[in-house]
Design an enzyme around this catalytic site. Structure first.
Site, PDB file in Angstrom:
ATOM      1  N   CYS A 254       0.831  -1.205   0.000  1.00 45.61           N
ATOM      2  CA  CYS A 254       0.000   0.000   0.000  1.00 45.61           C
ATOM      3  C   CYS A 254       0.870   1.261   0.000  1.00 45.61           C
ATOM      4  CB  CYS A 254      -0.917   0.016   1.215  1.00 45.61           C
ATOM      5  SG  CYS A 254      -2.033   1.444   1.253  1.00 45.61           S
TER       6      CYS A 254
ATOM      7  N   CYS B 217      -5.183   1.095  -1.745  1.00 48.65           N
ATOM      8  CA  CYS B 217      -4.602  -0.141  -2.312  1.00 48.65           C
ATOM      9  C   CYS B 217      -5.657  -1.178  -2.673  1.00 48.65           C
ATOM     10  CB  CYS B 217      -3.570  -0.741  -1.363  1.00 48.65           C
ATOM     11  SG  CYS B 217      -4.256  -1.357   0.200  1.00 48.65           S
TER      12      CYS B 217
ATOM     13  N   CYS C  90      10.475 -26.697  -6.994  1.00 51.54           N
ATOM     14  CA  CYS C  90      11.697 -26.557  -6.197  1.00 51.54           C
ATOM     15  C   CYS C  90      11.377 -25.999  -4.809  1.00 51.54           C
ATOM     16  CB  CYS C  90      12.716 -25.684  -6.924  1.00 51.54           C
ATOM     17  SG  CYS C  90      12.099 -24.077  -7.455  1.00 51.54           S
TER      18      CYS C  90
END
Length: 349
Positions: A40, A70, A317
Site C-alpha cells: 500500500c 490499495c 523446487c
C-alpha cells in the site's frame, strides 16, 4: 491470523513495500480501522498499531474495512486504466511510432505511462511499443519481405538505426534471423504477484515471479541458448499455464499438464524429475534428492540444480528444504515458499 512472532517480519515487509509478500498477508491498522496490502502506498502506521492477517476475510471479520488506496479486495495486480488504454492503442496500430502529442491526444501523462509500464512490465511504454513493432518486423522478414521494406514499414528512415533497435530487442541483427525461432513473453497475474511466462506454441520455457533477482539474466541466457527472439505476446502454452495456475491457486489442481521445454544438463534434468515426484503437501531435503539419484554426496550439486530451475511452481523446487527442517532458499522469496507449502498442504487434505 498471523502468529505474533512473525509481526516484525511482516512489518518490515510493509515498510519496504516488499512485493514478495503480496497475497501473503494483510495489515489491519487499529488507528484508522482499515486493512491494506503489504505494498500500500499510504503512510505507514506505527508497529504497535498493526495487526496482521493471512487473508482479507480474516481482516474483514476483525471489523477492518478495505483501504480505498490499495483496494485489498480487488486483484492484487489489476491493470491500471492508463496501462489498459495504451495497450489497446498499441494493438490498434502496432506499427505506430509514439510521440509526445500521441499521449496528449489520449489525455495520458507521458511520465505516468513510463512509470506504470515500468512497474508492471519491467519496461517503459516506449520500449513496450518498440518491442511490439519489432515483433511485426521479424514476422515480415521471416515471411519474405526485404529488410529495407520492413525498415520503412516500421518507420525507421535510417537502416543503421533500424538494425541497432532490432538487435537490442531481438538479440540479433535482422539479416541473421532467418534460422532463429520466436518465443513470446507474457505477464500472468497470480495470488502471489505477477509472473513472467515465456513459450512458443508447443512448449513453455520459463515461468518466474517478475521480481525474482536476476530474472533479466535468466531471460538473456534463455534467448542465447535457444537462439531465439523474445517478444511480447501469448501462445497456446502460455494460455495453458495461465489457466492451470488459476486452478492451482484455487486449490483445484496439483498436476500440471502444460508441455515443458527443459534447458539443463542431464544431471539438472534428473534432479528436476525428482522434484516433480514430490507429492503436493510434502517436502524433501537436498540430501533426500541426492540419495534418490544414488549420489548421496551430491547434495550441493542438487541444491545448485534446484536453483537453476526456470519453471517455478510447475517444477516444485519450493518443496525442497534443508535437512534441519528450515526452508532454505527460494528465488521467489521465502515468504512465497512458505505460502506455497502451506497452500499445497491445505489443498491436499
Amino acid at each position: 491470523m498471523i502468529p505474533a512472532e512473525r509481526y516484525p517480519e511482516c512489518y518490515l515487509a510493509l515498510v519496504e513495500k516488499n512485493t514478495e509478500y503480496e497475497g501473503v498477508f494483510y495489515v489491519g491498522v487499529k488507528t484508522t480501522g482499515v486493512f491494506c496490502r503489504p505494498t500500500c502506498p499510504a503512510r505507514k502506521p506505527k508497529f504497535e498499531n498493526c495487526e496482521f492477517y493471512e487473508t482479507a476475510q480474516q481482516a474483514l471479520l476483525a471489523s477492518f474495512r478495505p483501504c480505498q488506496r490499495c483496494q485489498p479486495l480487488s486483484h492484487p495486480n489489476q491493470v491500471s486504466e492508463v496501462v489498459r488504454l495504451l495497450v489497446e492503442a498499441v494493438e490498434q496500430n502496432p506499427e505506430k511510432r509514439w510521440k509526445g502529442q500521441d499521449f496528449k491526444n489520449l489525455s495520458v501523462d507521458e511520465s505516468t505511462a513510463r512509470r506504470q509500464f515500468k512497474q508492471r512490465f519491467g519496461m517503459t511504454f516506449v520500449e513496450y511499443a518498440r518491442a511490439r513493432r519489432m515483433g511485426i518486423a521479424l514476422k515480415n522478414i521471416r515471411s519474405g519481405q526485404s529488410v529495407i521494406d520492413t525498415q520503412l514499414t516500421t518507420g525507421y528512415e535510417s537502416s543503421s538505426g533500424f538494425r541497432d533497435a532490432f538487435s537490442r530487442i531481438m538479440g540479433a541483427a535482422p539479416t541473421l534471423l532467418e534460422d532463429s525461432k520466436v518465443l513470446k513473453a507474457a505477464w500472468i497475474d497470480t495470488r502471489l504477484g505477477p509472473m513472467m511466462a515465456i513459450g512458443d506454441e508447443q512448449h513453455l520455457y520459463l515461468l518466474e515471479f517478475v521480481d525474482r533477482r536476476g530474472l533479466e539474466r535468466e531471460v538473456e541466457r534463455l534467448r542465447k541458448r535457444t537462439k531465439s527472439a523474445i517478444i511480447p505476446g501469448t501462445t497456446a502454452s502460455i494460455q495453458s499455464i495461465e489457466q492451470e495456475l488459476e486452478l492451482y491457486f484455487d486449490g483445484k489442481l496439483s498436476d500440471f499438464k502444460t508441455p515443458l521445454f527443459l534447458l539443463g544438463s542431464p544431471f539438472q534434468q534428473s534432479v528436476w524429475a525428482q522434484l516433480v515426484q514430490i507429492p503436493p503437501g510434502e517436502t524433501r531435503s537436498y540430501s533426500d534428492i541426492a540419495v534418490a539419484l544414488e549420489k548421496p554426496t551430491a547434495f550441493r550439486a542438487v541444491a545448485q540444480a534446484n536453483g537453476a530451475n526456470q519453471l517455478a511452481i510447475i517444477i516444485p523446487c519450493h518443496r525442497v528444504i534443508n535437512s534441519n527442517g528450515e526452508l532454505g532458499g527460494y528465488g521467489g522469496g521465502l515468504s512465497r515458499k512458505n505460502w506455497l507449502l502451506k497452500h499445497e498442504k491445505q489443498a491436499s487434505c
